[in-house]
Design a protein around this motif. Structure first.
Motif, PDB file in Angstrom:
ATOM      1  N   UNK A  90       0.885  -1.245   0.018  1.00 43.09           N
ATOM      2  CA  UNK A  90      -0.040  -0.187   0.035  1.00 43.09           C
ATOM      3  C   UNK A  90       0.912   1.246  -0.075  1.00 43.09           C
ATOM      4  N   UNK A  91       0.624   2.144  -1.005  1.00 43.76           N
ATOM      5  CA  UNK A  91       1.352   3.355  -0.957  1.00 43.76           C
ATOM      6  C   UNK A  91       1.111   4.282   0.509  1.00 43.76           C
ATOM      7  N   UNK A  92       2.043   4.859   1.029  1.00 39.22           N
ATOM      8  CA  UNK A  92       1.764   5.468   2.222  1.00 39.22           C
ATOM      9  C   UNK A  92       2.082   6.887   2.024  1.00 39.22           C
ATOM     10  N   UNK A  93       1.248   7.566   2.839  1.00 38.81           N
ATOM     11  CA  UNK A  93       1.238   9.178   2.386  1.00 38.81           C
ATOM     12  C   UNK A  93       2.458   9.743   2.858  1.00 38.81           C
ATOM     13  N   UNK A  94       3.012   8.998   3.960  1.00 44.97           N
ATOM     14  CA  UNK A  94       4.346   9.670   4.311  1.00 44.97           C
ATOM     15  C   UNK A  94       5.449   9.464   3.358  1.00 44.97           C
ATOM     16  N   UNK A  95       5.615   8.416   2.367  1.00 46.40           N
ATOM     17  CA  UNK A  95       6.193   8.163   1.180  1.00 46.40           C
ATOM     18  C   UNK A  95       6.018   9.174   0.176  1.00 46.40           C
ATOM     19  N   UNK A  96       4.801   9.309  -0.111  1.00 40.01           N
ATOM     20  CA  UNK A  96       4.507  10.443  -1.203  1.00 40.01           C
ATOM     21  C   UNK A  96       4.843  11.885  -0.742  1.00 40.01           C
ATOM     22  N   UNK A  97       4.892  11.998   0.459  1.00 41.14           N
ATOM     23  CA  UNK A  97       5.312  13.380   0.911  1.00 41.14           C
ATOM     24  C   UNK A  97       6.823  13.395   0.678  1.00 41.14           C
ATOM     25  N   UNK A 149      11.544  18.890  -1.776  1.00 43.71           N
ATOM     26  CA  UNK A 149      12.273  19.367  -2.304  1.00 43.71           C
ATOM     27  C   UNK A 149      13.312  19.905  -1.381  1.00 43.71           C
ATOM     28  N   UNK A 150      14.631  20.008  -1.701  1.00 46.33           N
ATOM     29  CA  UNK A 150      15.716  20.759  -0.897  1.00 46.33           C
ATOM     30  C   UNK A 150      16.085  19.943   0.571  1.00 46.33           C
ATOM     31  N   UNK A 151      16.384  20.642   1.528  1.00 47.43           N
ATOM     32  CA  UNK A 151      16.916  20.345   2.767  1.00 47.43           C
ATOM     33  C   UNK A 151      15.552  19.957   3.673  1.00 47.43           C
ATOM     34  N   UNK A 152      15.333  18.701   4.285  1.00 49.99           N
ATOM     35  CA  UNK A 152      14.346  18.566   5.055  1.00 49.99           C
ATOM     36  C   UNK A 152      14.741  17.580   6.350  1.00 49.99           C
ATOM     37  N   UNK A 153      13.511  17.633   7.093  1.00 47.08           N
ATOM     38  CA  UNK A 153      13.739  16.807   8.378  1.00 47.08           C
ATOM     39  C   UNK A 153      12.536  15.992   8.493  1.00 47.08           C
ATOM     40  N   UNK A 154      12.842  14.624   8.660  1.00 46.71           N
ATOM     41  CA  UNK A 154      11.870  13.593   8.540  1.00 46.71           C
ATOM     42  C   UNK A 154      11.615  12.971   9.751  1.00 46.71           C
ATOM     43  N   UNK A 155      10.439  12.994  10.373  1.00 47.63           N
ATOM     44  CA  UNK A 155      10.243  12.256  11.657  1.00 47.63           C
ATOM     45  C   UNK A 155       9.425  11.005  11.553  1.00 47.63           C
ATOM     46  N   UNK A 156       9.995   9.857  11.812  1.00 46.19           N
ATOM     47  CA  UNK A 156       9.170   8.966  11.458  1.00 46.19           C
ATOM     48  C   UNK A 156       9.426   7.675  12.459  1.00 46.19           C
ATOM     49  N   UNK A 157       8.416   6.855  13.061  1.00 45.56           N
ATOM     50  CA  UNK A 157       8.805   5.895  14.116  1.00 45.56           C
ATOM     51  C   UNK A 157       9.338   4.747  13.491  1.00 45.56           C
ATOM     52  N   UNK A 158      10.027   3.637  14.155  1.00 47.67           N
ATOM     53  CA  UNK A 158      10.393   2.407  13.693  1.00 47.67           C
ATOM     54  C   UNK A 158       9.409   1.922  12.784  1.00 47.67           C
ATOM     55  N   UNK A 159       9.923   1.126  11.782  1.00 46.47           N
ATOM     56  CA  UNK A 159       8.931   0.316  11.008  1.00 46.47           C
ATOM     57  C   UNK A 159       8.192   1.170   9.981  1.00 46.47           C
ATOM     58  N   UNK A 160       8.438   2.488   9.779  1.00 46.84           N
ATOM     59  CA  UNK A 160       7.697   3.345   8.857  1.00 46.84           C
ATOM     60  C   UNK A 160       8.222   3.281   7.605  1.00 46.84           C
ATOM     61  N   UNK A 161       9.268   2.669   7.139  1.00 44.65           N
ATOM     62  CA  UNK A 161       9.844   2.682   5.963  1.00 44.65           C
ATOM     63  C   UNK A 161      10.691   3.990   5.823  1.00 44.65           C
ATOM     64  N   UNK A 162      11.367   4.368   6.622  1.00 44.54           N
ATOM     65  CA  UNK A 162      12.226   5.595   6.726  1.00 44.54           C
ATOM     66  C   UNK A 162      13.168   5.614   5.368  1.00 44.54           C
TER      67      UNK A 162
END
Length: 778
Positions: A278-285, A290-303
């Motif tokens: 299933x496509x995750x909104x997190x992955x789509x985001x 673009x550019x420099x980003x911070x990603x906050x995601x729990x374990x097992x989220x496909x970081x």
């Protein structure tokens, strides 16, 4: 020089036939230069070069000239005679009339390469900083103001060897032809440059070169990051052309995997595991960011996949993952080429990569085979210099570029337009945070972007990166923030008094883990439980040999052999293993550390009654592990006591804000890290010969020893020149343990290995007297 029987006029390498010829090697170097400038990556390179104040076409031309001329000094008679000796084409005692009988037998060819470049550089660029000229001189040896690496040439040679008119005519004609093919301006010829070159075809060659050196050194801008990066680009590109031309490996500059490919590969991976994709909104985001980003995601989220989607949408075909530990680096490296990239596109770099690749290239006995040794050396060289388009490394390997040590210019060149992922960004002390912050500035100067990834990042740390390096965009895995995996609670009893509760849970068929803050406590607990459970309990911490550590990891991650019902470990398990337990008992620690440990409790969400049980921190851990963080532990304890129950990921984020509410990120350690980070700028373009700086604070520093029980084995490996495998038997220990207990127990040996007269057990690691168990950390 006369034609030889092999029709090779001048040799660049001791290889018979055309492959050893000067033209063959330079042609291959030039071909790599062409690949760089016609690749889509050249767009990022052009933007970076121009941002550093260099005209693009001029840089392109100067680098073409440097690549074509960097080995011109190899046409010296002394070098050609050496090649013939190695090929056994001529007698070994042949001499040249231009060289004094008592002259040394070797001369650094880079010096004459620079002499050949000098007339054109002086004519076209005058008093501009000659970054390309310095790059050629420094492309083999460390470079400093005093030319220390060329002491032999400065002090032992009474008269320098010289290139004759025939060799010079060949060099300039060959280079001119290549420059025209490359759509660059002509380089001139021997007649045009004769008045200058004659100054070097004389007994005053050395004096005249050193005068030029002194003059050009004065043109180097002082404490100037822009000039330092100009030089790094030039030398890094030259090394890339030279090393890839000399390698038989099929090395690519960019990955062929696109963002569209990645979506399909992700689906294939999930469905191959028997799951529904299933496509995750997190992955789509992340794919759209673009550019420099911070990603906050729990374990097992496909970081990892989220980071790849972010990186590949740029189209540059380059991505770099920087990990906190070697274990996480190894695991991610294997994951990337198993699922998403060709193995030839992927590289790995850390302090034990020689052992990793020695293991992966074959069994121990095979390394006596010269073919395996050569292959290993090539692999290590390319990975150490970050030459693969998809790199996985410990963060330390990149941070050392700020000290001008090791392959710092190659690594900086690899950063051009790259997409760099700092994983587990919360895992570092403030000293290393300063180094990372300044490293991000450099990445941005080189046209790269960064993604800072974490399961837990308090607002204070987010604000730090916003203010210091302008990272404002934050992507949160919102669809997972309400996920609850375990019930948290705090108990007042020390873990040593919880035996009955643990036995009850084990009897119920639950898989239990006990995580403590010190190696000594882990060993003591293991000895207690091993007498009860035998092989069903396993001890895991950092003080094992690599061989034993890998065996333990294999036991934990597969179903073969005796099942592990009880794991006793230190925080070494926090960011390393993909394992899951039904119940976890953890010694109290700062909340971010507990969250990392809890990531191994009901990791896959399959257990309805999973528990995260926190017990009091020992005074030993307070004193030696968390002596500056007592207030964080106290706040963490209060939070858990006040909020007993199942925690969602959103709860964790809110609790983190409370614990780190007034954390001072720019403390004294940060100031020291900032000083260290800027030491490379102070050194300018010059190399530092020793690691005078560090990437982690000394109190966390480690060294390695080899227990005496492996004496015969490691000596055998050294005799057989299987040096990469010696580290299989090394045990990392803290500097405190080494200084307090082990430094006076070393064993003399012919290879100066760190052998130590200390008992070792594959069950518990180093066996230090019981009274000392609690006096050191993981």
């Amino acid at each position: 020089m006369k034609e030889t029987s092999t029709n090779v006029r001048y040799y660049a390498k001791p290889e018979s036939g055309a492959q050893g010829s000067y033209e063959y090697h330079i042609d291959r170097c030039h071909a790599v230069w062409q690949r760089i400038f016609i690749s889509s990556w050249s767009q990022e390179l052009q933007q970076t070069v121009e941002a550093l104040g260099l005209p693009w076409e001029q840089f392109r031309e100067r680098m073409c000239y440097a690549v074509l001329m960097h080995d011109a000094g190899k046409l010296l008679p002394i070098f050609q005679r050496r090649m013939q000796q190695l090929l056994k084409l001529n007698g070994e005692n042949e001499t040249d009339g231009n060289e004094a009988k008592d002259s040394p037998q070797h001369f650094r060819h880079e010096l004459w390469s620079a002499i050949c470049m000098f007339p054109r550089i002086r004519e076209r660029y005058g008093l501009q900083f000659p970054y390309d000229w310095f790059a050629v001189i420094g492309h083999h040896k460390l470079l400093d103001k005093n030319l220390t690496s060329f002491t032999r040439e400065k002090e032992q040679w009474r008269e320098w060897p010289v290139l004759d008119d025939e060799a010079l005519q060949f060099i300039y004609q060959y280079t001119s032809d290549k420059m025209r093919v490359s759509q660059c301006e002509d380089v001139g010829n021997v007649v045009e440059y004769a008045p200058i070159l004659k100054r070097f075809q004389s007994p005053d060659c050395r004096k005249n070169f050193l005068a030029i050196w002194d003059g050009y050194v004065k043109l180097i801008p002082s404490h100037n990051q822009q000039a330092r990066l100009q030089y790094a680009l030039a030398k890094g590109m030259l090394h890339t052309c030279d090393w890839l031309a000399s390698s038989s490996a099929d090395v690519v500059l960019q990955s062929a995997t696109t963002a569209d490919d990645l979506w399909n590969l992700m689906r294939a991976k999930v469905e191959g595991e028997g799951k529904v994709y299933q496509e995750r909104p997190f992955h789509l985001a992340c794919a759209e960011a673009q550019g420099n980003i911070i990603v906050i995601a729990p374990t097992g989220s496909g970081k990892t996949e989220a980071a790849l989607l972010w990186a590949l949408q740029s189209g540059c075909g380059k991505v770099m993952f920087l990990m906190p530990t070697m274990v996480t680096s190894n695991n991610l490296y294997e994951r990337l080429f198993n699922y998403y990239f060709q193995q030839k596109e992927c590289g790995l770099s850390h302090s034990s990569m020689d052992n990793y690749f020695a293991r992966s290239l074959g069994q121990e006995g095979e390394f006596a085979d010269q073919e395996h040794v050569v292959e290993l050396r090539k692999t290590l060289l390319l990975n150490k210099a970050f030459m693969k388009p998809v790199m996985v490394s410990t963060v330390d390997q990149l941070l050392t570029t700020q000290f001008n040590t090791g392959a710092w210019t190659q690594k900086l060149f690899a950063l051009v337009g790259n997409r760099v992922v700092f994983d587990e960004i919360h895992a570092y002390d403030t000293y290393t945070l300063a180094l990372i912050t300044e490293m991000i500035r450099t990445i941005q100067q080189l046209g790269g972007n960064v993604l800072l990834m974490s399961a837990t990042m308090p607002s204070g740390l987010r604000n730090h990166f916003k203010q210091e390096v302008g990272i404002q965009q934050i992507v949160v895995a919102e669809e997972l923030m309400d996920r609850k995996r375990a019930t948290w609670r705090y108990i007042e009893q020390p873990i040593e008094e919880c035996s009955n509760d643990i036995k009850q849970k084990l009897n119920q068929g639950k898989r239990v883990a006990i995580i403590v803050n010190t190696v000594g406590r882990a060993k003591a607990l293991y000895l207690e439980w091993a007498s009860i459970l035998g092989d069903e309990v396993l001890c895991y911490h950092s003080e094992f040999t690599m061989t034993d550590r890998l065996a333990k990891e294999q036991r934990l991650t597969n179903d073969k052999g005796v099942a592990v019902k009880l794991l006793i470990a230190t925080q070494a398990v926090e960011v390393s293993l993909d394992i899951s337990f039904d119940v976890m008992y953890s010694e109290c620690a700062p909340l971010d550390a507990l969250v990392q440990r809890a990531g191994r409790c009901n990791r896959y969400g399959l257990v309805s009654d999973a528990e995260m049980i926190v017990f009091p921190v020992s005074e030993t851990a307070y004193k030696y592990v968390y002596r500056d963080k007592r207030y964080l532990i106290d706040r963490t304890k209060d939070i858990i006591e006040q909020h007993v129950g199942k925690w969602s990921e959103r709860d964790v984020a809110n609790f983190m804000e409370i614990v780190y509410e007034d954390m001072i990120w720019k403390d004294d350690d940060y100031a020291e890290g900032l000083r260290a980070a800027r030491s490379g700028i102070a050194s300018g373009i010059f190399d530092n010969q020793i690691d005078t700086e560090k990437t982690r604070l000394f109190k966390y520093a480690k060294t390695s020893i080899i227990p005496a029980c492996y004496y015969e084995e490691v000596i055998r490996l050294c005799k057989e020149k299987q040096y990469a495998l010696v580290s299989n038997y090394e045990v990392p220990v803290s500097m405190a343990v080494y200084k307090n207990h082990l430094q006076y127990m070393t064993l003399d040996n012919p290879y100066k290995l760190p052998l130590c007269e200390v008992e070792y057990s594959s069950d518990i690691g180093l066996v230090i007297k019981k009274d000392d168990f609690d006096h050191y950390s993981f």
